[in-house]
Write a protein that holds these residues in place. Structure first.
Motif, short mmCIF file in Angstrom:
data_model
loop_
_atom_site.label_atom_id
_atom_site.label_comp_id
_atom_site.label_asym_id
_atom_site.label_seq_id
_atom_site.Cartn_x
_atom_site.Cartn_y
_atom_site.Cartn_z
N LYS A 119 -1.18 5.62 -6.99
CA LYS A 119 -2.24 4.65 -7.30
C LYS A 119 -3.10 4.45 -6.05
CE LYS A 119 0.77 2.31 -10.64
NZ LYS A 119 1.45 1.04 -11.02
N PHE A 120 -3.90 5.47 -5.75
CA PHE A 120 -4.58 5.52 -4.47
C PHE A 120 -5.61 4.41 -4.27
CE2 PHE A 120 -3.67 10.17 -5.36
CZ PHE A 120 -2.48 10.16 -4.66
N ASP A 121 -6.42 4.16 -5.29
CA ASP A 121 -7.44 3.11 -5.15
C ASP A 121 -6.79 1.74 -4.95
OD1 ASP A 121 -9.46 4.96 -5.40
OD2 ASP A 121 -9.72 4.65 -7.56
N GLU A 122 -5.71 1.47 -5.70
CA GLU A 122 -5.01 0.20 -5.54
C GLU A 122 -4.37 0.11 -4.15
OE1 GLU A 122 -2.42 -1.22 -8.67
OE2 GLU A 122 -3.35 0.17 -10.10
N ALA A 123 -3.88 1.25 -3.67
CA ALA A 123 -3.25 1.26 -2.35
C ALA A 123 -4.27 0.92 -1.27
CB ALA A 123 -2.63 2.63 -2.09
N GLY B 38 -5.24 -5.54 16.64
CA GLY B 38 -4.06 -5.11 17.37
C GLY B 38 -3.20 -4.15 16.57
N LEU B 39 -1.89 -4.41 16.59
CA LEU B 39 -0.93 -3.52 15.93
C LEU B 39 -1.21 -3.41 14.44
CD1 LEU B 39 1.60 -1.76 16.02
CD2 LEU B 39 2.97 -3.85 15.76
N PHE B 40 -1.58 -4.52 13.79
CA PHE B 40 -1.84 -4.46 12.36
C PHE B 40 -3.04 -3.57 12.06
CE2 PHE B 40 0.50 -8.59 12.24
CZ PHE B 40 1.49 -8.18 11.36
N ALA B 41 -4.04 -3.57 12.93
CA ALA B 41 -5.20 -2.69 12.74
C ALA B 41 -4.77 -1.24 12.85
CB ALA B 41 -6.28 -3.01 13.77
N ALA B 42 -3.90 -0.94 13.81
CA ALA B 42 -3.42 0.43 13.99
C ALA B 42 -2.59 0.89 12.79
CB ALA B 42 -2.58 0.52 15.27
N LEU B 43 -1.68 0.04 12.35
CA LEU B 43 -0.84 0.40 11.20
C LEU B 43 -1.68 0.54 9.93
CD1 LEU B 43 2.18 -1.96 11.89
CD2 LEU B 43 2.13 0.52 12.16
N GLY B 44 -2.68 -0.33 9.78
CA GLY B 44 -3.55 -0.25 8.60
C GLY B 44 -4.36 1.04 8.58
N ALA B 45 -4.89 1.42 9.74
CA ALA B 45 -5.67 2.66 9.81
C ALA B 45 -4.78 3.87 9.53
CB ALA B 45 -6.31 2.78 11.18
N ASP B 46 -3.56 3.85 10.06
CA ASP B 46 -2.63 4.95 9.80
C ASP B 46 -2.30 5.05 8.32
OD1 ASP B 46 -0.62 6.98 10.43
OD2 ASP B 46 0.84 5.40 9.99
N ARG B 47 -2.03 3.92 7.68
CA ARG B 47 -1.71 3.95 6.25
C ARG B 47 -2.92 4.39 5.43
NH1 ARG B 47 2.51 1.68 3.89
NH2 ARG B 47 3.48 2.74 5.66
N ALA C 147 -3.66 12.03 0.96
CA ALA C 147 -3.08 12.29 -0.36
C ALA C 147 -4.16 12.52 -1.41
CB ALA C 147 -2.19 11.12 -0.78
N GLN C 148 -5.33 11.93 -1.20
CA GLN C 148 -6.46 12.13 -2.12
C GLN C 148 -7.21 13.43 -1.85
OE1 GLN C 148 -8.25 8.11 -1.32
NE2 GLN C 148 -8.43 8.04 -3.54
N GLY C 149 -6.83 14.14 -0.79
CA GLY C 149 -7.52 15.35 -0.42
C GLY C 149 -8.78 15.12 0.39
N LYS C 150 -8.98 13.90 0.86
CA LYS C 150 -10.16 13.56 1.66
C LYS C 150 -9.81 13.72 3.14
CE LYS C 150 -11.73 10.25 -1.86
NZ LYS C 150 -12.09 8.83 -2.14
N ALA D 48 0.83 -1.20 0.00
CA ALA D 48 0.00 0.00 0.00
C ALA D 48 0.86 1.25 0.00
CB ALA D 48 -0.93 -0.01 1.21
N GLY D 49 1.99 1.21 0.74
CA GLY D 49 2.89 2.35 0.76
C GLY D 49 3.54 2.60 -0.59
N VAL D 50 3.95 1.52 -1.27
CA VAL D 50 4.55 1.66 -2.60
C VAL D 50 3.54 2.25 -3.59
CG1 VAL D 50 5.53 0.40 -4.56
CG2 VAL D 50 6.19 -0.22 -2.22
N LEU D 51 2.33 1.73 -3.57
CA LEU D 51 1.29 2.21 -4.48
C LEU D 51 0.90 3.66 -4.16
CD1 LEU D 51 -0.90 -1.02 -4.52
CD2 LEU D 51 0.55 -0.18 -6.38
N LEU D 52 0.92 4.01 -2.89
CA LEU D 52 0.67 5.41 -2.50
C LEU D 52 1.71 6.32 -3.12
CD1 LEU D 52 -0.52 7.72 -0.82
CD2 LEU D 52 0.82 6.88 1.14
N ASP D 53 2.98 5.95 -3.02
CA ASP D 53 4.05 6.77 -3.59
C ASP D 53 3.91 6.89 -5.11
OD1 ASP D 53 5.12 7.15 -1.09
OD2 ASP D 53 6.60 5.53 -1.26
#
Length: 224
Positions: A144-148, A158-167, A174-177, A136-141
């Protein structure tokens, strides 16, 4: 002349013969199946160890290629490892290593392909989630926002939920939302809890978006 003991022994022998006549075939079949299962299990374990050992050799090659900054070789060896030993943990680890050096050498498309494989096919769920976050980070850079957003791990805890929400917040920002990004960052904060340096990073993102400065959860055992 037969003694009572002889007659008793003969009767027991007759009972055994009768029992074996009626059930011998079934017993033999069950024993055969049990032996085959045991042999198959031992063979499977040997095959698994053999696969892991061979995969380990290729993993070492990738590790050396990464250390040398050789993205092309890392990609080639990873392809061999993926095709031959895709079900081993070594392959998932190698995907993350290969993608890192590919990104370092500005091979973003190759890194995305490597991470996509790991996110979809890695044997371990943890590696699949890590790969999804990095993808998702690579696609963001790449913009490719929808793909990301689609690459983010689903049903994480847990931690994966936190990291996923942050990403997800990064992608939405980046989409302006911005309103949706604030919601995602707030979800990340809730999942991170009150500890850790990463929380301060997320707080800074919220402040940059004009959100009210978040307050820390009350300490456990605080006076009411």
């Amino acid at each position: 002349m037969a003694t009572p003991l002889d007659l008793q022994e003969q009767e027991q022998l007759d009972q055994i013969k009768d029992f074996w006549k009626r059930h011998g075939t079934l017993i033999t079949s069950l024993l055969t199946v049990a032996l085959l299962i045991a042999a198959g299990w031992n063979g499977w374990n040997w095959w698994q160890r053999s696969q892991a050992a061979k995969a380990g050799v290729l993993f070492d090659e990738i590790d050396r290629a990464v250390s040398a900054g050789d993205a092309d070789k890392a990609g080639r060896v990873f392809g061999d490892l993926r095709d031959r030993f895709g079900g081993t943990v070594f392959t998932a680890q190698a995907a993350l290593l290969a993608a890192k050096v590919q990104l370092d050498k500005e091979q973003a498309d190759a890194a995305a392909g490597t991470l996509r494989w790991a996110a979809e096919h890695a044997a371990d769920e943890g590696y699949r989630r890590i790969a999804g976050l990095r993808l998702a980070g690579v696609l963001l850079d790449q913009g490719k926002f929808d793909e990301a957003l689609a690459a983010l791990p689903k049903d994480s805890e847990g931690l994966f939920a936190a990291l996923g929400a942050d990403r997800r917040g990064d992608i939405l920002r980046a989409q302006g939302k911005h309103a949706e990004a604030i919601t995602a960052f707030q979800q990340a904060l809730a999942a991170f809890g009150s500890e850790g340096d990463y929380r301060r990073v997320v707080e800074a993102k919220l402040i940059a978006l004009g959100a009210p400065q978040p307050s820390l959860p009350a300490a456990s055992g605080a006076a009411q």
